[in-house]
Write a protein that holds these residues in place. Structure first.
Motif, PDB file in Angstrom:
ATOM      1  N   THR A 212     -66.615 -16.250 -89.898  1.00  0.00           N
ATOM      2  CA  THR A 212     -65.166 -16.423 -89.748  1.00  0.00           C
ATOM      3  C   THR A 212     -64.610 -15.635 -88.576  1.00  0.00           C
ATOM      4  OG1 THR A 212     -64.817 -14.665 -91.359  1.00  0.00           O
ATOM      5  CG2 THR A 212     -64.695 -16.922 -92.177  1.00  0.00           C
ATOM      6  N   GLN A 241     -63.998 -22.112 -82.266  1.00  0.00           N
ATOM      7  CA  GLN A 241     -63.910 -20.677 -82.569  1.00  0.00           C
ATOM      8  C   GLN A 241     -64.713 -19.851 -81.583  1.00  0.00           C
ATOM      9  OE1 GLN A 241     -64.599 -19.768 -86.823  1.00  0.00           O
ATOM     10  NE2 GLN A 241     -64.930 -21.950 -87.016  1.00  0.00           N
ATOM     11  N   ARG A 244     -62.902 -19.830 -78.223  1.00  0.00           N
ATOM     12  CA  ARG A 244     -61.715 -18.976 -78.316  1.00  0.00           C
ATOM     13  C   ARG A 244     -62.087 -17.491 -78.297  1.00  0.00           C
ATOM     14  NH1 ARG A 244     -57.097 -20.331 -82.779  1.00  0.00           N
ATOM     15  NH2 ARG A 244     -56.320 -18.247 -83.076  1.00  0.00           N
ATOM     16  N   GLU A 248     -61.103 -14.805 -75.471  1.00  0.00           N
ATOM     17  CA  GLU A 248     -60.293 -13.653 -75.875  1.00  0.00           C
ATOM     18  C   GLU A 248     -60.983 -12.332 -75.548  1.00  0.00           C
ATOM     19  OE1 GLU A 248     -57.692 -15.736 -79.444  1.00  0.00           O
ATOM     20  OE2 GLU A 248     -59.540 -14.692 -79.941  1.00  0.00           O
ATOM     21  N   GLY A 269     -58.283 -26.230 -82.288  1.00  0.00           N
ATOM     22  CA  GLY A 269     -58.923 -24.949 -82.586  1.00  0.00           C
ATOM     23  C   GLY A 269     -58.862 -23.948 -81.451  1.00  0.00           C
TER      24      GLY A 269
ATOM     25  N   LYS B 122     -52.309 -20.981 -82.006  1.00  0.00           N
ATOM     26  CA  LYS B 122     -52.201 -19.519 -82.162  1.00  0.00           C
ATOM     27  C   LYS B 122     -50.761 -19.132 -82.456  1.00  0.00           C
ATOM     28  CE  LYS B 122     -54.274 -16.942 -78.947  1.00  0.00           C
ATOM     29  NZ  LYS B 122     -55.338 -16.088 -79.493  1.00  0.00           N
ATOM     30  N   PRO B 137     -57.467  -9.710 -80.156  1.00  0.00           N
ATOM     31  CA  PRO B 137     -56.303 -10.566 -79.923  1.00  0.00           C
ATOM     32  C   PRO B 137     -55.155 -10.182 -80.862  1.00  0.00           C
ATOM     33  CG  PRO B 137     -58.294 -11.853 -80.151  1.00  0.00           C
ATOM     34  CD  PRO B 137     -58.650 -10.465 -80.544  1.00  0.00           C
ATOM     35  N   ASP B 139     -53.071 -11.997 -82.409  1.00  0.00           N
ATOM     36  CA  ASP B 139     -52.927 -12.787 -83.652  1.00  0.00           C
ATOM     37  C   ASP B 139     -53.843 -12.258 -84.751  1.00  0.00           C
ATOM     38  OD1 ASP B 139     -55.200 -13.705 -82.388  1.00  0.00           O
ATOM     39  OD2 ASP B 139     -54.805 -15.835 -82.749  1.00  0.00           O
ATOM     40  N   ARG B 140     -55.030 -11.760 -84.347  1.00  0.00           N
ATOM     41  CA  ARG B 140     -55.930 -11.173 -85.350  1.00  0.00           C
ATOM     42  C   ARG B 140     -55.343  -9.897 -85.939  1.00  0.00           C
ATOM     43  NH1 ARG B 140     -61.780 -13.169 -84.097  1.00  0.00           N
ATOM     44  NH2 ARG B 140     -60.981 -14.822 -82.811  1.00  0.00           N
ATOM     45  N   ILE B 209     -56.814 -18.655 -87.163  1.00  0.00           N
ATOM     46  CA  ILE B 209     -57.856 -17.931 -86.429  1.00  0.00           C
ATOM     47  C   ILE B 209     -59.164 -18.720 -86.413  1.00  0.00           C
ATOM     48  CG2 ILE B 209     -59.192 -15.789 -86.293  1.00  0.00           C
ATOM     49  CD1 ILE B 209     -56.324 -15.117 -86.045  1.00  0.00           C
TER      50      ILE B 209
END
Lengths: 395, 289
Positions: A212, A241, A244, A248, A269, B122, B137, B139-140, B209
């Motif tokens: 996750t 994911q 991303r 990031e 996503g 996001k 990030p 958002d996390r 996420i």
């Protein structure tokens, strides 16, 4: 209307509809084509796009009055079996196909399933079209399996070479899920990259498919500063994911995979972070799609509510089966006749513009023609859609 | 090291929230809810539908996930678990029922939401980069903080509200609670609804996420069971501890063991087996139940 009469009239209506359906189908003999693949669980998208592609094409042909073989019109019926990505279930599925008298099956979707069904297929005279890459399935003495797509060891070198020449890529890193298909695709990719003279800076990082948070997975990979990050055998569920997380973490290089992806899934996503992501596609980009391909996409969307871009590579197997049987009608019940026809078979490719042909290839990789010839279309994702990066041919 | 701790805390917060719902249901009804992961997935898809399909704000999606999953949980308890518990004294009856519900929800999710991976945009852009020592990030960070806030809210609810006290009494001794006037049927249903709601909330939070797909249910349930085995089944503080321990182990393993291949979960499972052999009731569980 009282309950008894309501029940009576419902029963009568049901009987009448069934009789009508029976009559409608009785007009043409039925040619059954099987599908054994994964349509549930995490990898369901792979098999469902397969099955729905076949069902869309079959419905389309049936609507046109059937498919003509040797002067007879046949209705095409797709018999599907969900193997749940389990080799034991795949064997049960192939046995069911044999019991139903089916000689042509599309699937399974993964390596171990495709390997497991081989004895059943060979003993029961079934030709099957797996979406699995192990060479021993297609190399003599094996002869009943036909690779339904372009393998990673064929697309990988083409993509790496293109990126070396056009983007100056020198250092490459590989990440794969800890499952047999992605791991074998990673190993094939590493071999191909080394053969091209690329520096492989990371190839040991793997992940669970139910991860996750990919930040800790990708951190050691990104620290090796590759020019190209290859997501070997990545499923459409994990691709956004991973992309991303890599972006990031500040990764600015190229990201690619040798599997087919879906533009909507990438957009939802990863959004604009997925821009520039390179994957293998089919023939539905505007530059390549024929009118027939556009109609296929329309029909699929009407039947199932939403198109899946993975079907661009999965539209072909049923077409090959039908066209080959048409070329040699004796193959309808005898797969040895089918094999004979494969050597010289050629037909127009209805899904691509230009004079593209359907034919069997694979002599270079397997020593015999046990692969459908589909164009190697390499796409790049941009703002919610795929654009064609380059097109190549396999064999 | 800072990055490992930050990743571990983020993972731990979401894991703890997943485990809370499962342990709550277990403590109240002695039911191992194998469908907990599917409830998480359903919550994710509800948020996705509200946000991406209907174009409503994320918070509306989250509230919709909470409300729908609470309703689903209440219905499942009232119409399925309660009658089975009443008629059968065998624990495997509820286990089989839970497994059946998991398969059923998988099928419903496939039919209603399809096979594709789904995600919502996001909710916050940008990445915190503290001198390359912690990269996270925004958002996390927000999701992690929200998860911790929800855990705190849940603890306060259980500690200071009448319903919370009633459920704690039920968890301690069902018969004694009934004799003291606690409406067992009502609070069992509320507890199950609350557990399902927590699963739905995490699904809704994480869809921003990780996205969501129908195959995520089973693995989520397995992780939730691991957490409550670590912390002690039926103990709320144990579930929280189990979640953070698992998150931290995963973060450490993925960073330090990456060079040896994907052996993180192999090591975690091996450690768990050894740990359970020594302390089968988990960190905070009692040996007598």
């Amino acid at each position: 209307m009282n309950r008894r009469s309501l029940l009576k009239s419902t029963a009568l209506a049901a009987v009448a509809s069934l009789s009508f359906l029976g009559m409608a189908h009785a007009e043409n003999p039925v040619l059954k084509i099987g599908f054994v693949g994964v349509t549930s669980g995490p990898a369901a998208a792979w098999g469902i796009s397969n099955q729905r592609s076949m069902e869309t094409r079959a419905a389309w042909l049936n609507e046109l009055g059937g498919y003509e073989i040797d002067g007879t019109m046949y209705d095409i019926e797709i018999v599907a079996f969900d193997d749940q990505k389990d080799p034991k279930r795949a064997i049960a599925g192939m046995e069911k196909m044999a019991q139903d008298g089916i000689h042509y099956v599309v699937g399974p979707n993964v390596d171990d399933g495709a390997a497991a069904v081989r004895p059943v297929a060979e003993q029961n005279g079934i030709m099957y079209f797996p979406y699995a890459f192990p060479k021993e399935l297609y190399t003599a003495p094996a002869s009943n399996a036909v690779l339904g797509m372009v393998a990673n060891y064929q697309s990988g070198p083409a993509i790496y070479k293109y990126l070396m020449e056009n983007n100056g890529v020198k250092k490459v890193a590989f990440v794969a899920a800890n499952e047999s298909d992605p791991l074998s695709q990673r190993d094939g990719g590493v071999e191909a990259a080394k053969a091209l003279g690329m520096e492989v800076v990371s190839d040991s990082v793997t992940y669970q498919v139910d991860t996750t948070d990919f930040t800790p997975v990708l951190l050691p990979v990104i620290q090796t500063q590759p020019d190209l990050l290859v997501l070997s055998g990545v499923s459409p569920a994990n691709a956004p994911q991973l992309i991303r997380s890599a972006r990031e973490l500040g990764y600015e290089g190229l990201i690619s995979t040798e599997t087919a992806q879906d533009a909507t899934v990438l957009q939802e996503g990863a959004g604009e972070l997925a821009n520039g992501f390179i994957s293998v596609g089919g023939a539905s980009t505007p530059e390549l799609a024929s009118d027939a391909m556009r109609e296929f996409v329309d029909r699929y969307t009407k039947m199932f509510g939403e198109y899946n871009d993975e079907s661009n590579t999965k539209v072909y197997a049923l077409e090959y089966i039908l066209e080959t049987i048409k070329a040699n009608p004796a193959a309808m019940t005898d797969v040895e006749e089918f094999k004979k026809a494969m050597d010289t078979f050629e037909a127009p490719n209805p899904y691509m513009v230009g004079d593209a042909k359907l034919s069997y290839v694979g002599s270079t990789s397997f020593g015999q023609k046990r692969q459908v010839s589909v164009p190697l279309v390499v796409n790049v994702f941009k703002d919610g859609a795929f654009e064609t990066l380059f097109v190549a041919q396999v064999d | 090291m800072e990055q490992i701790i930050a990743n571990g805390l983020y993972l731990g917060a979401q894991y703890a929230l997943i485990a809370l719902g499962l342990t709550l249901i277990f403590s109240l009804m002695n039911v191992l809810n194998f469908a907990h992961g599917q409830m998480y997935v359903l919550g994710g898809f509800v948020t996705y539908t509200v946000v991406s399909q209907f174009g409503l704000p994320f918070i509306v999606g989250l509230l919709a996930s909470a409300a729908i999953l609470a309703a689903v949980g209440a219905a499942i308890e009232k119409f399925l678990f309660a009658p089975v518990i009443k008629k059968s004294k065998r624990e495997e009856s509820t286990m089989l029922l839970a497994a059946g519900i998991a398969f059923f929800l998988d099928a419903v999710i496939l039919l209603v939401f399809g096979e594709k991976q789904r995600g919502v945009p996001k909710i916050l852009n940008g990445v915190l980069n503290w001198d390359f020592r912690i990269i996270m990030p925004y958002d996390r960070i927000l999701i992690g903080v929200l998860a911790i806030a929800m855990i705190a809210g849940f603890i306060l609810f259980m500690q200071y509200t009448k319903a919370g006290r009633a459920m704690r009494a039920l968890a301690q001794d069902r018969m004694a609670a009934e004799l003291m006037g606690v409406d067992v049927k009502r609070y069992s249903m509320i507890g199950f609804a609350l557990g399902a709601m927590l699963a739905g909330l995490v699904g809704g939070l994480l869809v921003t996420i990780t996205g969501i797909n129908l195959g995520m249910g089973g693995p989520t349930s397995i992780k939730a069971f691991m957490m409550i085995m670590i912390g002690g089944a039926g103990v709320i503080s144990g579930a929280i501890a189990g979640g953070f321990i698992l998150g931290m182990m995963e973060s450490i393993g993925l960073t330090l063991l990456a060079a040896y291949g994907d052996i993180t979960y192999l090591v975690i499972f091996a450690s768990l087996m050894i740990f359970l052999a020594i302390r089968p009731q988990g960190l905070m569980g009692k040996p007598w139940g």
